[in-house]
Scaffold this active site. Structure first.
Site, PDB file in Angstrom:
ATOM      1  N   THR A  96      -5.348  10.804   0.124  1.00 32.66           N
ATOM      2  CA  THR A  96      -5.308   9.390  -0.233  1.00 32.66           C
ATOM      3  C   THR A  96      -5.605   8.538   0.998  1.00 32.66           C
ATOM      4  O   THR A  96      -5.339   8.934   2.133  1.00 32.66           O
ATOM      5  CB  THR A  96      -3.939   8.995  -0.817  1.00 32.66           C
ATOM      6  OG1 THR A  96      -2.919   9.155   0.173  1.00 32.66           O
ATOM      7  CG2 THR A  96      -3.610   9.839  -2.037  1.00 32.66           C
ATOM      8  N   GLY A  97      -6.181   7.378   0.762  1.00 37.33           N
ATOM      9  CA  GLY A  97      -6.517   6.476   1.861  1.00 37.33           C
ATOM     10  C   GLY A  97      -7.454   7.125   2.862  1.00 37.33           C
ATOM     11  O   GLY A  97      -7.230   7.014   4.072  1.00 37.33           O
ATOM     12  N   SER A  98      -8.495   7.778   2.359  1.00 37.48           N
ATOM     13  CA  SER A  98      -9.342   8.583   3.244  1.00 37.48           C
ATOM     14  C   SER A  98     -10.733   8.010   3.473  1.00 37.48           C
ATOM     15  O   SER A  98     -11.648   8.730   3.853  1.00 37.48           O
ATOM     16  CB  SER A  98      -9.460  10.007   2.702  1.00 37.48           C
ATOM     17  OG  SER A  98      -9.792  10.025   1.330  1.00 37.48           O
ATOM     18  N   THR A  99     -10.885   6.703   3.251  1.00 36.36           N
ATOM     19  CA  THR A  99     -12.187   6.101   3.535  1.00 36.36           C
ATOM     20  C   THR A  99     -12.335   5.704   4.997  1.00 36.36           C
ATOM     21  O   THR A  99     -13.425   5.355   5.444  1.00 36.36           O
ATOM     22  CB  THR A  99     -12.417   4.853   2.646  1.00 36.36           C
ATOM     23  OG1 THR A  99     -11.379   3.900   2.899  1.00 36.36           O
ATOM     24  CG2 THR A  99     -12.433   5.232   1.171  1.00 36.36           C
TER      25      THR A  99
ATOM     26  N   TYR B 271       8.099  -1.235   8.464  1.00 39.20           N
ATOM     27  CA  TYR B 271       7.222  -0.059   8.543  1.00 39.20           C
ATOM     28  C   TYR B 271       8.038   1.183   8.887  1.00 39.20           C
ATOM     29  O   TYR B 271       7.904   2.232   8.246  1.00 39.20           O
ATOM     30  CB  TYR B 271       6.147  -0.308   9.595  1.00 39.20           C
ATOM     31  CG  TYR B 271       5.281   0.897   9.914  1.00 39.20           C
ATOM     32  CD1 TYR B 271       4.277   1.305   9.044  1.00 39.20           C
ATOM     33  CD2 TYR B 271       5.465   1.599  11.106  1.00 39.20           C
ATOM     34  CE1 TYR B 271       3.481   2.390   9.344  1.00 39.20           C
ATOM     35  CE2 TYR B 271       4.668   2.694  11.414  1.00 39.20           C
ATOM     36  CZ  TYR B 271       3.677   3.086  10.531  1.00 39.20           C
ATOM     37  OH  TYR B 271       2.882   4.175  10.828  1.00 39.20           O
TER      38      TYR B 271
ATOM     39  N   SER C 131       5.177   9.048  10.767  1.00 31.57           N
ATOM     40  CA  SER C 131       4.939   8.422  12.063  1.00 31.57           C
ATOM     41  C   SER C 131       6.129   8.694  12.960  1.00 31.57           C
ATOM     42  O   SER C 131       7.249   8.944  12.479  1.00 31.57           O
ATOM     43  CB  SER C 131       4.762   6.904  11.901  1.00 31.57           C
ATOM     44  OG  SER C 131       4.822   6.231  13.148  1.00 31.57           O
TER      45      SER C 131
ATOM     46  N   ILE D 125      -7.192   7.994  10.038  1.00 24.80           N
ATOM     47  CA  ILE D 125      -6.671   9.361  10.051  1.00 24.80           C
ATOM     48  C   ILE D 125      -7.033  10.087   8.760  1.00 24.80           C
ATOM     49  O   ILE D 125      -7.420  11.257   8.778  1.00 24.80           O
ATOM     50  CB  ILE D 125      -5.143   9.337  10.255  1.00 24.80           C
ATOM     51  CG1 ILE D 125      -4.802   8.858  11.673  1.00 24.80           C
ATOM     52  CG2 ILE D 125      -4.542  10.719  10.016  1.00 24.80           C
ATOM     53  CD1 ILE D 125      -3.310   8.654  11.920  1.00 24.80           C
ATOM     54  N   GLY D 126      -6.918   9.407   7.634  1.00 26.66           N
ATOM     55  CA  GLY D 126      -7.236  10.034   6.357  1.00 26.66           C
ATOM     56  C   GLY D 126      -8.667  10.525   6.289  1.00 26.66           C
ATOM     57  O   GLY D 126      -8.949  11.613   5.764  1.00 26.66           O
TER      58      GLY D 126
END
Length: 264
Positions: free
Chosen positions: A13-16, A154, A141, A19-20
């Site tokens: 997920t969130g790989s555009t 966060y 994190s 880190i993803g």
């Protein structure tokens, strides 16, 4: 060690970007079939092309869906109903003083950083347990352990990810399914590059100077004294996703450059 994930399907997920995106490339290089995810179809298409160009591995596909919402997670699962490897990477951060953080921001951070992984793990983990193989990795994190005073909301979500991943690992007892968390430290992703560039302009410095000064001032405990690269974080995630990492389960794995001053 040769990591071969041929025949396995991995959703990141969130790989555009960030880190993803590096994780998607790393998994593709092992032969895995990789599913890229982002909120917009245009960015997903660009990411698919970039992963294909970087790694001649398995099939590279993508699904545009906003996993910060229940509806977005459901639409993603509908298009991609089964995966062998789930990388819960989607996340947001924003420096903001505690007294300036409204309720809406607390909820938004929790929805994006925590509930996305909860919902997708709930959807994909039962099939992993049934076939007796699977990998779930939460990208947390070092802020889960060292809550930053400038981003308490966060830090809260990252600590929650550790709790969820450890709890889910307890459900894998006696199976070949593993659930782990990886804790990057300061990493030079696209978002951080923009942040560093802004610092450089404000202080009349080069970006290299701004990055080095940020680490010295705000992360002085770092043993590597620099930002990690996205590829360095991806290397850890690819290993944890592999067949070779069979005995690593229920762990919070540090990739934070020695920031956390503890031996455990």
């Amino acid at each position: 060690m040769h990591i071969d994930l041929s025949g396995k399907t991995a959703l990141v997920t969130g790989s555009t970007a960030g880190i993803g995106h590096a994780i998607a490339k790393g998994l593709a290089a092992t032969g895995a079939n990789v599913v890229v995810n982002g909120r917009s179809q245009g960015k997903v298409d660009q990411a698919i092309a970039a992963v294909k160009k970087a790694a001649k591995g398995g099939t590279i596909t993508g699904v545009a869906a906003d996993v910060s919402t229940a509806e977005g997670c459901a639409s993603l699962v509908q298009v991609q109903p089964d995966v062998d490897i789930l990388i819960n990477n989607t996340g947001i951060f924003e420096p903001k003083g505690f007294f300036d953080i409204p309720d809406e921001d607390w909820q938004r951070f929790f929805d994006v950083n925590v509930m996305s992984g909860v919902r997708l793990s709930r959807a994909y983990m039962p099939a992993m347990l049934k076939r007796n193989w699977g990998r779930i990795v939460f990208i947390a994190s070092e802020s889960a352990l060292m809550i930053p005073k400038e981003m308490i909301h966060y830090g809260m979500t990252k600590t929650a990810q550790l709790s969820v991943s450890r709890g889910l690992a307890e459900l894998t007892r006696g199976t070949a399914v593993t659930v782990n968390a990886v804790m990057p430290g300061p990493t030079m992703s696209e978002g951080v590059q923009t942040f560093v560039a802004d610092l450089a302009r404000q202080n009349g410095q080069s970006e290299e100077e701004a990055a080095a000064n940020f680490v010295k001032q705000h992360r002085p405990g770092s043993l590597i004294q620099r930002f990690a690269t996205v590829e360095e974080i991806a290397n850890m995630v690819v290993y944890v996703s592999s067949k070779e990492a069979a005995v690593t389960n229920g762990a919070a794995l540090r990739a934070e450059g020695g920031l956390v001053q503890t031996i455990a």
